[in-house]
Write an enzyme that holds these catalytic residues in place. Structure first.
Site, PDB file in Angstrom:
ATOM      1  N   GLU A  55       0.699  -1.216  -0.186  1.00  0.00           N
ATOM      2  CA  GLU A  55       0.127  -0.170  -0.036  1.00  0.00           C
ATOM      3  C   GLU A  55       0.677   1.265  -0.008  1.00  0.00           C
ATOM      4  OE1 GLU A  55      -3.789   1.826   2.185  1.00  0.00           O
ATOM      5  OE2 GLU A  55      -2.961   0.407   3.290  1.00  0.00           O
ATOM      6  N   ASP A  66      -3.987  10.005   9.510  1.00  0.00           N
ATOM      7  CA  ASP A  66      -2.673   9.616   9.839  1.00  0.00           C
ATOM      8  C   ASP A  66      -2.446  10.345  11.214  1.00  0.00           C
ATOM      9  OD1 ASP A  66      -2.179   7.887   7.816  1.00  0.00           O
ATOM     10  OD2 ASP A  66      -2.250   9.233   6.595  1.00  0.00           O
TER      11      ASP A  66
END
Length: 275
Positions: A55, A66
């Site tokens: 990924e 994130d």
């Protein structure tokens, strides 16, 4: 047939294979982190270390999903130049060196700035198998999935843990390749305070009921090989994706330590299914 179509057909082999026995390990990092060359080397080494999907995060100035480790990697990667260019070059080089499917993770702002069809087409040309966009606006969902299909790549989607059954049904049925179910509800990547395994299992069962043919991968909170084994051992998901632990290991100890961690994750999830 474009390279994107070719890779997607072998991809993750997840379309229509929900509940498969062999668990998948996805290894995440940010394109261009810590620089382009070492980023490519890391992804190739992760594949050699047991990752069954790679990924590639497209560098973003606002990586809202994130936590600190991956957000810092985004900032570092952006110092190397345009995020889309770095992403495409990373995918191109990785795809040339290994056969492991590459799925790009891109925020909607990046997709929209380039244009949906252009983004999907350039990803396919670079060798990507798919593109996970966690924040596609509902009103653009059909358009994005169609653009990805036209280019020959998959369009995995994020399932919101707070979504209604109807919303889960829409997400699960629209997603191609797989649907991403956060292991820890309401958290960003890098969360490491544990996972409510019963809660995750109940959520995935609800998602499968809404969209039984859609494969499910999970991440966010899967911080150790032991937790990965416990999650896969529930036998409700098709695999796990690991990001922050690898990004931190790469930043702190270099490639050797990060690859060793991939190997530990791969071994742990394989053992959890009695293989």
């Amino acid at each position: 047939m474009t390279s994107g179509v070719h890779v997607r057909d072998s991809v993750v082999g997840l379309d229509g294979q929900a509940g498969r026995r062999e668990p998948l390990l996805g290894a995440f990092s940010v394109a261009g982190f810590p620089d382009l060359g070492r980023s490519v080397d890391a992804f190739v080494s992760y594949a050699e270390g047991g990752a069954s999907m790679l990924e590639v995060g497209a560098p973003s100035a606002n990586p809202w999903l994130d936590g600190p480790a991956i957000a810092a990697a985004h900032r570092c990667a952006l110092r190397g130049g345009d995020g889309v260019r770095v992403t495409l070059e990373t995918v191109r080089r990785v795809s040339a060196r290994c056969d492991t499917p590459v799925v790009v993770m891109s925020y909607w702002s990046t997709v929209q700035s380039l244009g949906l069809r252009r983004m999907a087409g350039e990803l396919a040309s670079s060798g990507a198998a798919g593109c996970l966009v966690p924040d596609v606006p509902p009103e653009r969902l059909e358009e994005w999935v169609a653009a990805a299909a036209e280019a020959g790549i998959s369009a995995p989607l994020l399932a919101n843990r707070q979504a209604s059954y109807d919303e889960l049904s829409v997400t699960g049925r629209a997603a191609t390749g797989f649907v991403y179910a956060p292991a820890a509800a309401g958290q960003r990547t890098g969360y490491s305070a544990g996972i409510d395994l019963d809660g995750l299992a109940a959520f995935v069962r609800s998602l499968r009921h809404a969209a039984p043919a859609t494969a499910v991968l999970t991440g966010i909170g899967v911080s150790t090989p032991e937790l990965a084994a416990a999650v896969v051992g529930l036998e409700v998901v098709d695999g796990v994706e690991v990001g922050s632990p690898l990004v931190s290991a790469l930043a702190d100890g270099g490639l050797h330590g990060a690859v060793g961690l991939v190997e530990e994750f791969a071994a742990s999830i394989t053992r959890s299914r009695g293989r």
